[in-house]
Structures are given as C-alpha cells and as structure tokens.
Write a protein that holds these residues in place. Structure first.
Motif, PDB file in Angstrom:
ATOM      1  N   ARG A  76      54.405  40.377  44.158  1.00 41.50           N
ATOM      2  CA  ARG A  76      53.020  39.973  43.302  1.00 41.50           C
ATOM      3  C   ARG A  76      52.336  38.645  43.213  1.00 41.50           C
ATOM      4  N   ALA A 116      50.206  36.253  41.204  1.00 40.84           N
ATOM      5  CA  ALA A 116      49.995  36.342  39.439  1.00 40.84           C
ATOM      6  C   ALA A 116      49.352  35.122  38.949  1.00 40.84           C
ATOM      7  N   ARG A 145      48.882  40.590  38.959  1.00 41.31           N
ATOM      8  CA  ARG A 145      49.086  40.258  37.442  1.00 41.31           C
ATOM      9  C   ARG A 145      48.258  39.264  36.975  1.00 41.31           C
ATOM     10  N   SER A 191      48.022  44.637  36.410  1.00 39.97           N
ATOM     11  CA  SER A 191      48.486  44.580  34.966  1.00 39.97           C
ATOM     12  C   SER A 191      47.883  43.343  34.444  1.00 39.97           C
ATOM     13  N   ASP A 228      58.020  40.600  32.919  1.00 39.92           N
ATOM     14  CA  ASP A 228      57.100  41.267  33.635  1.00 39.92           C
ATOM     15  C   ASP A 228      57.653  41.460  35.085  1.00 39.92           C
ATOM     16  N   GLU A 260      57.828  45.401  36.219  1.00 39.53           N
ATOM     17  CA  GLU A 260      57.177  45.743  37.353  1.00 39.53           C
ATOM     18  C   GLU A 260      57.658  45.944  38.594  1.00 39.53           C
TER      19      GLU A 260
END
Ligand code: GLU
Ligand code: ZN
Length: 292
Positions: free
Chosen positions: A6, A8, A40, A72, A183, A187
């Motif tokens: 990810r 983020a 994210r 997200s 998360d 995720e």
C-alpha cells in the motif's frame, strides 16, 4: 487471497518530494514482487484532513503516471474500526483515560524521541471508553521481533517505548496506530514500504495486529528519508516543504522531478530527466540489492 502493498498518504497537505520518494519505493517493490498496489487515504485525523488535499493526491499521482489497483479512505470505515475496537473490548484489553494533554506530559516520562510513555494512571479508574475520554490499549510488556528487509533485525518492547497507547482520542477520532493496523489487516497488506520515521511504530503495530487476530505480520521495508539541504530536517508538510504541484507550476516536468530524485539517491550519475518506468526500474534494482 492476494497480498497487497500500500501507499498511504495523509491528506493534511500537498504531496512533496518525500512522498514521491515513498511512492517510487512502493511501486518498485510492487513491480519486483508482483503485488497489486492499494492506495489508502489516511484521513483518520478529521481536524487536519481536507478534501482539497485528497483530490490533489489523486491528481498528483496521476500526473506522474502512478496507477493503483484498489483504493480506500479511512473516513469511510468507521464501522470497521468500531468492530475491531469491540473485539478488543471483549478481551478486556481497553480502558478509558481522562488525563488532560497537560497532565499526560507532566506525569509521564518520555522516550528519547519525545514520545510519552503512559504510566497507566487511569487503568483502574473504570472510566467509560467513549469521548470525551481517550480509549487506551493495555500493552503487555513483551519484546516484539521483526526483520526489516532494509534495516535488518529489531527487537522492541512497546510497553517500554510508549506504554498503553491510544486507539481513539478524546474527540472520538481513530488514532493513526489503530486505523493503520485495522486497515493493514482488512486490506490484506503483505508488505509495508514506508519511511524510516515510522520504524519505531512497527513493534506496537505488530503487537496490536496480533491482538486483532493477525498472527503473521506483514513484511516491512523502511526506506531512508530525504533531508532539506538548508535546514537538515526531514522533508515534511509541517515544515512547508515545496509541494510537487508548486514545482509543476514553476514549469518543471515530471521527468525532471523524477530525474532529480534518482540523482539524489545516486541511482544515476548525472541529473537527467527520467521517465516513471525508468525510475521505478532503478528503485527496484536498489531494493533488490537489499533483498539478497
Ligand atoms: N499516513 C502516513 C504518512 O503519510 C503513512 C502511514 C504508514 O505508511 O504506515 O506518513
Ligand atoms: Zn489517563
């Protein structure tokens, strides 16, 4: 189930060169490992996050040509955090704290990097866990071990580093530490690539994730940061580092910006424009060196 990697960012300002550096590491690792990239938006702190910055994150990443496979936003995930908190409540692992900010800093020791080590002042007060109280996690004293793919092995005890840290603040906002753990589990994040400034959060995050049911933590790769040549401080929004969009407005192309960053990392010998693919390739070669 596929494991993800990810990126983020927190929408509390415009992206700067430090974010570009992180993004390049994330996309390079994703390419190397063949992992999908999840974007994210970490807007857990509603007092600092702004929609304008969220739009700018998408725009700036798109301008560079970064593509993500899923996305997200933390502010949409309130119920998921509630459920996770309930899981901890059922295990009697959380409690309410009504210490003021002032008493927190006066009554507790702090670590060398200025972080408060909470001394359980409110543990037995039986306070409500809802606002205006802070919700804290009972952190048992035990060493957490992990092997950072870039920095090597670590053993750290979150009880010593920070003590019973907050999961939700007095305003009812989820803290970074809590939201990020929920998360990363939800995720399905298998690899965390981020800056070295977050390395000291890793032990407590591994500990919290294990309480939430994730017994095998993700892999971690903490990359080094860029420093402002004038102040010597790490680049950050709080120090008003030049945003990528300000550079763009000055007329700099993305290739020039990518070339600058590759040059700063000594990935190229001369400062020349680079495409995104070329930059990602050079970053992945550097990462490969660490993974061997
Ligand atoms: N949102 C954090 C930041 O912008 C990154 C969090 C993480 O990678 O764990 O610095
Ligand atoms: Zn307290």
């Amino acid at each position: 189930m596929t494991l993800n990697i990810r990126f983020a960012p927190s929408p509390t300002g415009y992206l700067h060169e430090g974010h570009l550096l992180s993004a390049l590491y994330v996309w390079a690792m994703a390419k190397l490992k063949n992992y999908p990239v999840h974007l994210r938006i970490e807007d857990h702190d509603q007092s600092r996050a702004r929609n304008e910055y969220i739009d700018a994150i998408y725009e700036d990443l798109e301008w560079f040509g970064f593509e993500w496979d899923s996305k997200s936003k933390q502010s949409n995930r309130h119920e998921i955090y509630e459920q996770a908190l309930y899981k901890l409540e059922k295990q009697h692992l959380i409690y309410g704290c009504d210490c003021s900010r002032k008493s927190l800093s006066l009554e507790n020791p702090s670590s060398s990097d200025g972080e408060i080590i909470y001394q359980r002042h409110c543990l037995n007060k039986d306070l409500k866990i809802t606002p205006p109280n802070t919700t804290r996690l009972i952190v048992e004293s035990s060493p957490v071990q992990w092997n950072d793919l870039k920095l090597g092995p670590f053993t750290e005890n979150p009880a010593v580093q920070c003590g019973d840290f907050a999961l939700r603040d007095r305003l009812g906002q989820w803290t970074y530490q809590f939201a990020v753990c929920v998360d990363d589990i939800e995720e399905n994040i298998g690899m965390i690539v981020r800056g070295e400034d977050l390395r000291s959060s890793t032990a407590r995050q591994i500990f919290l994730m294990s309480l939430l049911g994730k017994k095998t933590p993700p892999h971690y790769f903490h990359h080094s940061l860029l420093y402002d040549p004038l102040t010597g401080l790490k680049l950050s929004k709080r120090q008003h580092s030049q945003s990528l969009r300000a550079e763009k407005m000055k007329g700099l192309s993305r290739e020039v910006l990518l070339g600058q960053i590759c040059f700063k990392l000594h990935l190229i010998e001369k400062e020349v424009p680079m495409t995104l693919n070329e930059s990602i390739f050079l970053f992945s070669k550097q990462i490969e060196g660490y993974l061997q």
